[in-house]
Design a protein around this motif. Structure first.
Motif, PDB file in Angstrom:
ATOM      1  N   TYR A 121       0.831  -1.204   0.000  1.00 40.22           N
ATOM      2  CA  TYR A 121       0.000   0.000   0.000  1.00 40.22           C
ATOM      3  C   TYR A 121       0.868   1.258   0.000  1.00 40.22           C
ATOM      4  CZ  TYR A 121      -3.764   3.187   1.509  1.00 40.22           C
ATOM      5  OH  TYR A 121      -4.663   4.221   1.597  1.00 40.22           O
ATOM      6  N   LEU A 122       1.276   1.703   1.148  1.00 35.23           N
ATOM      7  CA  LEU A 122       2.161   2.859   1.283  1.00 35.23           C
ATOM      8  C   LEU A 122       3.380   2.436   2.096  1.00 35.23           C
ATOM      9  CD1 LEU A 122      -0.560   5.525   2.174  1.00 35.23           C
ATOM     10  CD2 LEU A 122       0.567   5.251  -0.037  1.00 35.23           C
ATOM     11  N   TRP A 123       4.475   3.152   1.918  1.00 36.10           N
ATOM     12  CA  TRP A 123       5.695   2.795   2.633  1.00 36.10           C
ATOM     13  C   TRP A 123       6.386   4.059   3.127  1.00 36.10           C
ATOM     14  CZ3 TRP A 123      10.525   4.446   0.855  1.00 36.10           C
ATOM     15  CH2 TRP A 123      10.549   4.970  -0.447  1.00 36.10           C
ATOM     16  N   SER A 252      12.310   1.027   8.348  1.00 33.73           N
ATOM     17  CA  SER A 252      11.753   1.142   7.007  1.00 33.73           C
ATOM     18  C   SER A 252      10.503   0.271   6.989  1.00 33.73           C
ATOM     19  CB  SER A 252      12.749   0.654   5.950  1.00 33.73           C
ATOM     20  OG  SER A 252      12.139   0.610   4.668  1.00 33.73           O
ATOM     21  N   TRP A 253       9.346   0.903   6.813  1.00 36.90           N
ATOM     22  CA  TRP A 253       8.096   0.155   6.947  1.00 36.90           C
ATOM     23  C   TRP A 253       7.333   0.076   5.628  1.00 36.90           C
ATOM     24  CZ3 TRP A 253       3.952   3.103   5.544  1.00 36.90           C
ATOM     25  CH2 TRP A 253       4.056   4.495   5.708  1.00 36.90           C
ATOM     26  N   LEU A 254       6.537  -0.952   5.527  1.00 38.85           N
ATOM     27  CA  LEU A 254       5.612  -1.115   4.413  1.00 38.85           C
ATOM     28  C   LEU A 254       4.267  -1.527   4.992  1.00 38.85           C
ATOM     29  CD1 LEU A 254       4.815  -1.509   1.392  1.00 38.85           C
ATOM     30  CD2 LEU A 254       5.606  -3.886   1.641  1.00 38.85           C
ATOM     31  N   ALA A 316      18.116   6.724  -0.821  1.00 39.50           N
ATOM     32  CA  ALA A 316      18.675   5.377  -0.712  1.00 39.50           C
ATOM     33  C   ALA A 316      19.671   5.259   0.432  1.00 39.50           C
ATOM     34  CB  ALA A 316      19.337   4.989  -2.028  1.00 39.50           C
ATOM     35  N   ASP A 317      20.441   6.326   0.717  1.00 43.10           N
ATOM     36  CA  ASP A 317      21.449   6.221   1.771  1.00 43.10           C
ATOM     37  C   ASP A 317      20.806   6.056   3.154  1.00 43.10           C
ATOM     38  OD1 ASP A 317      20.464   8.857   1.622  1.00 43.10           O
ATOM     39  OD2 ASP A 317      22.271   9.685   2.541  1.00 43.10           O
ATOM     40  N   ILE A 318      19.636   6.656   3.348  1.00 43.33           N
ATOM     41  CA  ILE A 318      18.928   6.486   4.626  1.00 43.33           C
ATOM     42  C   ILE A 318      18.303   5.097   4.696  1.00 43.33           C
ATOM     43  CG2 ILE A 318      16.953   7.267   6.000  1.00 43.33           C
ATOM     44  CD1 ILE A 318      17.554  10.086   5.130  1.00 43.33           C
ATOM     45  N   LEU A 319      17.714   4.654   3.597  1.00 47.13           N
ATOM     46  CA  LEU A 319      17.120   3.317   3.572  1.00 47.13           C
ATOM     47  C   LEU A 319      18.180   2.245   3.816  1.00 47.13           C
ATOM     48  CD1 LEU A 319      14.587   3.568   0.600  1.00 47.13           C
ATOM     49  CD2 LEU A 319      14.080   3.503   3.053  1.00 47.13           C
ATOM     50  N   ALA A 320      19.404   2.503   3.352  1.00 44.45           N
ATOM     51  CA  ALA A 320      20.480   1.531   3.537  1.00 44.45           C
ATOM     52  C   ALA A 320      20.819   1.336   5.010  1.00 44.45           C
ATOM     53  CB  ALA A 320      21.718   1.972   2.762  1.00 44.45           C
ATOM     54  N   LYS A 321      20.557   2.337   5.836  1.00 46.30           N
ATOM     55  CA  LYS A 321      20.830   2.243   7.278  1.00 46.30           C
ATOM     56  C   LYS A 321      19.592   1.839   8.081  1.00 46.30           C
ATOM     57  CE  LYS A 321      22.462   6.469   7.617  1.00 46.30           C
ATOM     58  NZ  LYS A 321      23.058   7.695   8.224  1.00 46.30           N
ATOM     59  N   SER A 322      18.509   1.570   7.408  1.00 47.24           N
ATOM     60  CA  SER A 322      17.258   1.288   8.093  1.00 47.24           C
ATOM     61  C   SER A 322      17.033  -0.211   8.231  1.00 47.24           C
ATOM     62  CB  SER A 322      16.093   1.935   7.345  1.00 47.24           C
ATOM     63  OG  SER A 322      16.258   3.344   7.299  1.00 47.24           O
ATOM     64  N   GLN A 323      16.117  -0.575   9.109  1.00 52.84           N
ATOM     65  CA  GLN A 323      15.826  -1.969   9.410  1.00 52.84           C
ATOM     66  C   GLN A 323      14.351  -2.269   9.153  1.00 52.84           C
ATOM     67  OE1 GLN A 323      17.401  -3.271  13.307  1.00 52.84           O
ATOM     68  NE2 GLN A 323      18.323  -1.244  13.526  1.00 52.84           N
ATOM     69  N   TYR A 324      14.063  -3.550   8.886  1.00 52.44           N
ATOM     70  CA  TYR A 324      12.685  -4.010   8.757  1.00 52.44           C
ATOM     71  C   TYR A 324      12.260  -4.668  10.066  1.00 52.44           C
ATOM     72  CZ  TYR A 324      13.500  -3.727   3.664  1.00 52.44           C
ATOM     73  OH  TYR A 324      13.799  -3.306   2.387  1.00 52.44           O
TER      74      TYR A 324
END
Length: 347
Positions: A121-123, A252-254, A316-324
């Motif tokens: 849906y949204l992320w 990082s959420w979905l 992308a650089d922030i997403l690279a440091k993020s977790q699921y």
């Protein structure tokens, strides 16, 4: 805080039972201000099927409702972790391109994160929202929230969800947001306990900002990306609320939009899901909410300035440091909830 959640569930349960007899109405369990009403109106105009939104303000409250076999929910927004858990428990309907054709417009990796039980849906991310008229310096670290400046005492809003409440302290400690071990959770507890005297409320910021007794006193809060737009709408002052992702990384959420397996209106629910997931409606929804869509097919319909806005489409650089988020142990969930309940003792 558990009393508040249970009260919400009881109220909703009574309401949902009262709507059970209306076969032409779908019940959608969702966050407040999380879908463009115009899309739902178009669906009703096209099909004659009305859509009733039922709001929740924490994942725990949502999960209690979904776990109730008498909840009368047809569709629900769940996190990617919840999609898999509730799907395996038989609470959510399995989705394929056969029953939801619009799934063809989503990348395989996005579909995989919803585990075959939800439409991506949204992320986004989790970060810090702040009132720029009160907080003059943009927060850059989780320290700004967890070890606040003296002038922010009783101006902080946190969140009593057992997942999200621990993101800031665990990332600040350099730990996994999915930590299960007692030693790590105790270290997070110490960080949270030190912060507690600065916290005005542990209610979700979009809920608490509407409380006439506390709303105007909230200057900084933990929040999801996109919440700043809802807060500005509620405040009636465009741009006063802003959003920042701390340098240490984040969640990082979905979110996944799912259909319940026991829905008595399953055909209509799947039809609504496919309608929302179409490229045109996914793009319209993203534009209306100023949030990033997970629909690959919708991206050509999104203006370039929105696609290039780092507050909307996270770099992308922030997403690279993020977790699921991943599934937590039962013991970890129980420990986390006990810690959250204890915070009132230190405020």
């Amino acid at each position: 805080m558990r009393v508040r959640t249970l009260a919400i569930s009881a109220t909703l349960a009574g309401f949902l039972v009262s709507t059970a007899a209306h076969a032409e109405t779908l019940n959608l369990l969702i966050w407040e201000s999380y879908i463009d009403q115009k899309i739902l109106d178009r669906f009703t105009e096209t099909t004659g099927v009305a859509v009733n939104q039922i709001f929740y303000d924490s994942g725990d409250a949502r999960d209690e409702i979904l776990s109730d076999p008498n909840s009368n929910i047809d569709l629900a927004v769940v996190g990617e972790n919840g999609a898999e858990l509730f799907g395996k428990r038989g609470i959510l309907e399995g989705l394929t391109q056969a029953n939801v054709p619009s799934l063809t417009g989503y990348r395989p990796d996005w579909n995989a994160r919803c585990a075959g039980y939800g439409l991506p849906y949204l992320w986004g991310t989790m970060g810090i929202v702040y009132r720029s008229d009160k907080v003059k310096t943009t927060p850059t670290s989780w320290t700004d929230l967890m070890v606040p400046a003296p002038e922010l005492k009783k101006h902080i809003a946190m969140y009593d969800d057992h997942n999200e409440a621990f993101i800031a302290p665990l990332v600040l400690l350099g730990k996994s947001i999915n930590a299960n071990d007692t030693e790590t959770l105790k270290a997070a507890f110490e960080v949270m306990k030190t912060q507690a005297p600065f916290v005005l409320t542990y209610d979700y910021v979009i809920t608490s900002i509407q409380n006439p007794d506390t709303g105007k006193e909230i200057y900084m809060a933990i929040a999801y990306s996109g919440d700043q737009h809802v807060l500005n709408e509620k405040a009636g002052t465009p741009g006063v609320w802003r959003y920042a992702v701390p340098k240490e990384g984040t969640l990082s959420w979905l979110d996944c939009l799912a259909v319940t397996a026991d829905s008595p209106r399953k055909a209509q629910a799947l039809q609504l899901l496919d309608f929302i997931g179409s490229p045109e409606n996914a793009a319209a929804n993203a534009l209306a909410l100023t949030m990033p869509t997970a629909s690959e097919a919708a991206l050509p319909l999104i203006p370039a300035d929105m696609l290039n806005d780092p507050e909307i489409y996270t770099p992308a650089d922030i997403l690279a440091k993020s977790q699921y988020q991943k599934e937590l142990s039962v013991q970890s969930i129980q420990t986390r909830r006990r810690i959250i309940s204890a915070m009132a003792n230190f405020q």
